[in-house]
Design an enzyme around this catalytic site. Sequence first.
Site, mmCIF file in Angstrom:
data_model
loop_
_atom_site.group_PDB
_atom_site.id
_atom_site.type_symbol
_atom_site.label_atom_id
_atom_site.label_comp_id
_atom_site.label_asym_id
_atom_site.label_seq_id
_atom_site.Cartn_x
_atom_site.Cartn_y
_atom_site.Cartn_z
ATOM 1 C CE LYS A 85 -13.318 7.400 -44.017
ATOM 2 N NZ LYS A 85 -14.176 7.609 -45.198
ATOM 3 C CD GLU A 107 -20.912 3.428 -44.556
ATOM 4 O OE1 GLU A 107 -21.930 3.638 -43.862
ATOM 5 O OE2 GLU A 107 -20.102 4.330 -44.847
ATOM 6 C CB SER A 374 -7.087 10.840 -45.583
ATOM 7 O OG SER A 374 -6.555 9.669 -46.161
#
Lengths: 394, 264
Positions: A85, A107, A374
């Site tokens: 991210k 969010e 990830s």
Amino acid sequence: MSRGYFEEFGGRFVPETLMPALDELEEVYLELKDDPKFINKLKSLLADYSGRPTSLYFAEQLTKYYGGAKIYLKREDLNHTGAHKINNTLGQILLAKKMGKKRIIAETGAGQHGVATATVAARFNLDCEIYMGAEDIERQALNVYKMEMLGAEVIPVTSGTQTLKDATNEAIRDWVTNVEDTHYIIGSVVGPHPYPEMVRDFQRIIGDETRKQIQEKEGRLPDYILACVGGGSNAMGIFYPFVEDKEVKLVGIEASGKGIDSGQHAATLTAGRVGVLHGSKSYLLQDDDGQIIPAYSISAGLDYPGVGPEHSYLKSIERVDYQSATDMEAVAAFKLLSEKEGIIPALESSHALSYLEKLAPELDQNQLIVVNLSGRGDKDINNFKKIREAEENE
Amino acid sequence: MNKITAQFEDKKPLVTYISGGDPSLEMTEKLIYKLQAEGVDIIELGIPFSDPLADGPVIQEASQRALKAGTTLKKLIAKINEIQDRVEVPLVLMGYYNSVLNYGEKEFARDISAAGISGVIIPDLPVDEKAELSVHLAEYGISQIMLVTPNTSDQRLKEIIVKSSGFLYCVAHLGTTGDDQQGVYPGLEKYLQRVRKTAGDLPLGLGFGIDGPEKVKKIIDYPDGIIIGSALIKAIQAGNTEAEMLANAGEFVKKIKNAIIEEN
Ligand SMILES: Cc1ncc(COP(=O)(O)O)c(C=O)c1O
């Protein structure tokens, strides 16, 4: 004219209030994207702040266990804040600075994007508010503490299903109200144009590095690349640089929760229909009346009833094969990687890992699979403890 | 002249919004009769949607109540079709694009036309999106009421106004429905002057955050008509029985109508 389409998918389906902000964002992004100063600044942050390039690790034990293809893991879990991210939030915070915004909103589902946003907001000294579903706040308590530690305010969202979908609604409502001084850092390749394209561009570094690294290690491209798909950013990031290489098979794995037939799942591309949610046209989980059906997954980061429009496009041209994995399959993969390789994966990434069980043994030992790992699983430990207790009580 | 624009001819019309099917389609029917009897000039009916991202809490909750009661777009249109002979004021459907897309854009235009609906407002369908809806609405003579906001550029204003019919929905401030932002609309007069320059004869309706007669008096000089949703729904919800709810709706409308007339 309408912009930002991947054939029929994408677009900008948002209230008029947001149109100037999206235009501004697109303009600044297009301007900076090829600006050497911006590129270097982002590069050096990715290297020195986040620790890129992340390694491409040959998972020898896992390879032996399955006895088939050679398995490599792209170690996005080694990034600062523990997931891919941050690739996106670092890019977007530089844009926000350039646009002179004073305040950041985002969010979050699993809290990984929230932490990655709070982190860059702290680093660049901007106010930061994170919308998070009340249910997710409970599931991902550790990340809530982290965001608060980083100086962000976490706003519980109690409307609707109290998860990522509703957190996104609230973030959009906030942005509509505070659009002049606020930048909205969307956490995946979703939302109105230019987000899907822009977030993909910030995440493609995963695939660009993978390409170079596998060439160095194996002298060729992989046969398969696997990635989990929530909104689809880690998958778009690793897939995108390989889309033109037809010999590389791309597999996106969605969360099928308690099973597609149970109705409790988040397998949007597998079981959804085309519609409009959060500003773009893409596959959606919806009922006969066009109401959004709440998604379900054990993993908060995959618990989303939509998916990025570019994935819908890649599905429509059959370039990517979309599969799904259940909660139980993901949990098994979570345990397996921890035990075999000493790496605790995020529950999201465990969905991609679980597909190895079906794929790896079927392939020859000279074939290559890359799995996008990830994120790391620290945030899921509490959740996992609950699962184990439930299993023991059975 | 179309039925909606005609309401702006000799007065500043009051446009009210209620969510279709909140808390039941039967109640929606009764509210429609009550509102028109008390002098509402145009009635907007919300198509309930699970994720109404342009709406504040009051309309979100109204939408949820309607969905809980089993309201669907099909049932809403069928209800309006059934009662159309008893409805004198123009009806406008307001809803999110996914509801329309899911219904089928052509089928939607056809069926609402048969039900006697005069106009449509889709807040998440900006003028630039490639949707077939406008073509089908035009085919059936249904107005597509477009929205502009204080931050809409002059260039976009032109594009939006060309596409808008019935009236132009001027969103009073940056925000969601029902957000009264402590009663201030900075630069309202200038904003509407700027819009009017481009809009020409197209009437300007002002809405978002108009919460009662006091606010109406402050702003009524500038637009050609006003739109009230959340404040009316709140008043209705304050009633404990159906009779009280209907009475509250009537009282509320009366106060607003008086405020409009007093100032003009
Ligand atoms: C570790 C990790 N992987 C994957 C995802 C899913 O998002 P995306 O599909 O955008 O990569 C998340 C989302 O929170 C995440 O935290």
